[in-house]
Design an enzyme around this catalytic site. Structure first.
Site, PDB file in Angstrom:
ATOM      1  N   ASN A 214       0.862  -1.175   0.000  1.00  0.00           N
ATOM      2  CA  ASN A 214       0.000   0.000   0.000  1.00  0.00           C
ATOM      3  C   ASN A 214       0.904   1.232   0.000  1.00  0.00           C
ATOM      4  OD1 ASN A 214      -1.807   2.057   0.560  1.00  0.00           O
ATOM      5  ND2 ASN A 214      -2.182   1.431   2.676  1.00  0.00           N
ATOM      6  N   TRP A 215       1.040   1.847  -1.154  1.00  0.00           N
ATOM      7  CA  TRP A 215       1.974   2.975  -1.277  1.00  0.00           C
ATOM      8  C   TRP A 215       1.430   4.254  -0.636  1.00  0.00           C
ATOM      9  CZ3 TRP A 215       4.121   2.604  -7.039  1.00  0.00           C
ATOM     10  CH2 TRP A 215       4.774   1.367  -7.185  1.00  0.00           C
ATOM     11  N   LYS A 216       0.174   4.242  -0.287  1.00  0.00           N
ATOM     12  CA  LYS A 216      -0.462   5.432   0.301  1.00  0.00           C
ATOM     13  C   LYS A 216      -0.263   6.648  -0.634  1.00  0.00           C
ATOM     14  CE  LYS A 216      -0.026   3.323   4.795  1.00  0.00           C
ATOM     15  NZ  LYS A 216       0.131   3.451   6.226  1.00  0.00           N
TER      16      LYS A 216
ATOM     17  N   HIS B  64      -9.287   1.449   5.004  1.00  0.00           N
ATOM     18  CA  HIS B  64      -8.002   1.621   5.685  1.00  0.00           C
ATOM     19  C   HIS B  64      -8.190   2.598   6.846  1.00  0.00           C
ATOM     20  CE1 HIS B  64      -3.911   2.807   6.554  1.00  0.00           C
ATOM     21  NE2 HIS B  64      -3.536   1.671   6.001  1.00  0.00           N
TER      22      HIS B  64
ATOM     23  N   GLU C 299      -6.551   5.005   7.826  1.00  0.00           N
ATOM     24  CA  GLU C 299      -6.326   6.416   7.482  1.00  0.00           C
ATOM     25  C   GLU C 299      -7.539   7.007   6.764  1.00  0.00           C
ATOM     26  OE1 GLU C 299      -2.539   5.824   5.557  1.00  0.00           O
ATOM     27  OE2 GLU C 299      -1.684   5.311   7.508  1.00  0.00           O
TER      28      GLU C 299
ATOM     29  N   GLU D 100      -5.072  -4.757  10.886  1.00  0.00           N
ATOM     30  CA  GLU D 100      -4.050  -3.724  11.065  1.00  0.00           C
ATOM     31  C   GLU D 100      -4.322  -2.928  12.332  1.00  0.00           C
ATOM     32  OE1 GLU D 100      -2.078  -2.676   7.052  1.00  0.00           O
ATOM     33  OE2 GLU D 100      -3.776  -1.337   7.358  1.00  0.00           O
TER      34      GLU D 100
ATOM     35  N   GLY E 256       2.878   2.190  10.934  1.00  0.00           N
ATOM     36  CA  GLY E 256       3.880   3.246  10.780  1.00  0.00           C
ATOM     37  C   GLY E 256       4.621   3.599  12.054  1.00  0.00           C
TER      38      GLY E 256
ATOM     39  N   SER F 216       3.808  -2.054  10.419  1.00  0.00           N
ATOM     40  CA  SER F 216       5.264  -2.098  10.628  1.00  0.00           C
ATOM     41  C   SER F 216       5.908  -3.425  10.220  1.00  0.00           C
ATOM     42  CB  SER F 216       5.609  -1.749  12.075  1.00  0.00           C
ATOM     43  OG  SER F 216       5.214  -0.419  12.352  1.00  0.00           O
TER      44      SER F 216
ATOM     45  N   GLY G 275       2.852  -1.079   4.346  1.00  0.00           N
ATOM     46  CA  GLY G 275       2.880   0.341   4.023  1.00  0.00           C
ATOM     47  C   GLY G 275       4.294   0.787   3.701  1.00  0.00           C
ATOM     48  N   GLY G 276       4.948   1.419   4.668  1.00  0.00           N
ATOM     49  CA  GLY G 276       6.270   2.019   4.496  1.00  0.00           C
ATOM     50  C   GLY G 276       7.278   1.144   3.755  1.00  0.00           C
TER      51      GLY G 276
END
Ligand code: PGA
Length: 256
Positions: free
Chosen positions: A14-16, A102, A104, A172, A178, A218, A239-240
């Site tokens: 997930n590149w956000k 998600h 966010e 999640e 993150g 993470s 993610g990251g």
């Protein structure tokens, strides 16, 4: 006892709202194609921002090991909905997976009801919906479990057994997204069994096992193997670490 990694593992990047430019996106896409373009054992999905989907589609052309995902979609047919993206538009760009709810997005006001509406629309269009669930914090009384149960039940309201093969649930926990703090493999295992039980209550055990259950929060190349094996999950929503080709490739290798 839960099913232990019996299906083909699934890893979704997930590149956000990243990378920050088209040139950086192109670079990442090319690196991933080189490293993972021929992946067979793991289903690998990358979900770039909408504006980069077509560029990544072009770059990944011919790379059978990598599939496109999107980070959201609007549940109505193409029409007068300013700023929104319709599911058939995404399908037309070869998108196969759509991340829904998600944390966010939920933080911006997306409700469980909306997530449910989106999931139903995604399934109707023949794509796979990746529903994110997760608690803000854990409490000793175990209230977080009721919250997860509610999120799962709400997302799946009205979804028939026949569609479950195209439903993925990504657990999640918000405190792990993150932050560098992952859930422990034991936490992940417990949650896998819990979500499986909720699904069994809804659909019966056989059908419940058609749903892939991922962990996210993470995840990196170092912790992925233990989380995968001891957590008894079907893969990861990353993610990251999905923005670094080496790191992401390491995660994919860890679930082979
Ligand atoms: P993270 O994000 O891997 O950067 O923790 C996971 C996610 O939000 O999907």
């Amino acid at each position: 006892m839960g099913m232990i990694n019996a299906r083909r593992p699934l890893v979704i990047g997930n590149w956000k709202m990243q990378p920050a430019s088209l040139s950086l996106t192109t670079k990442l896409g090319k690196e991933l194609k080189k490293k993972l373009g021929t992946e067979r054992e793991v289903a690998v999905v990358v979900a770039p921002p909408f504006v980069y989907l077509d560029s990544i589609r072009t770059i990944l052309h011919g790379a059978k090991g990598l599939v496109l995902g999107a980070q959201d979609a609007f549940p109505e047919k193409p029409g007068a909905h300013t700023s929104q993206i319709a599911i058939p538009m995404l399908r037309d760009l070869a998108v196969q997976y759509i991340i829904l709810g998600h944390s966010e997005r939920r933080a911006l006001g997306e409700t469980g009801e909306v997530v449910n509406k989106k999931l139903i629309a995604v399934l109707k269009e023949g794509l796979t919906g990746v529903v994110c669930v997760g608690e803000h914090a854990r409490d000793h009384a175990g209230h977080y479990l009721s919250l997860i149960e509610e999120q799962v039940r709400q997302a799946l309201a009205g979804v028939s057994k026949a569609k479950l093969e195209r439903v993925v649930i990504a657990y999640e926990p918000l405190w792990a997204i993150g932050t560098g703090a992952t859930a422990t493999p034991a936490d992940v295992h417990e949650m896998r069994l819990f979500i499986e039980r909720v699904l069994s209550d809804l659909y019966g055990r056989t059908y419940a096992q058609r749903v892939s259950i991922l962990y996210g929060g993470s995840v990196n190349a170092k912790n992925a193997r233990e989380l995968f094996i001891e957590g008894t999950i079907d893969g990861f929503l990353v993610g990251g670490a999905s923005l670094k080709a080496d790191e992401f490739t390491g995660i994919v290798r860890a679930v082979r």
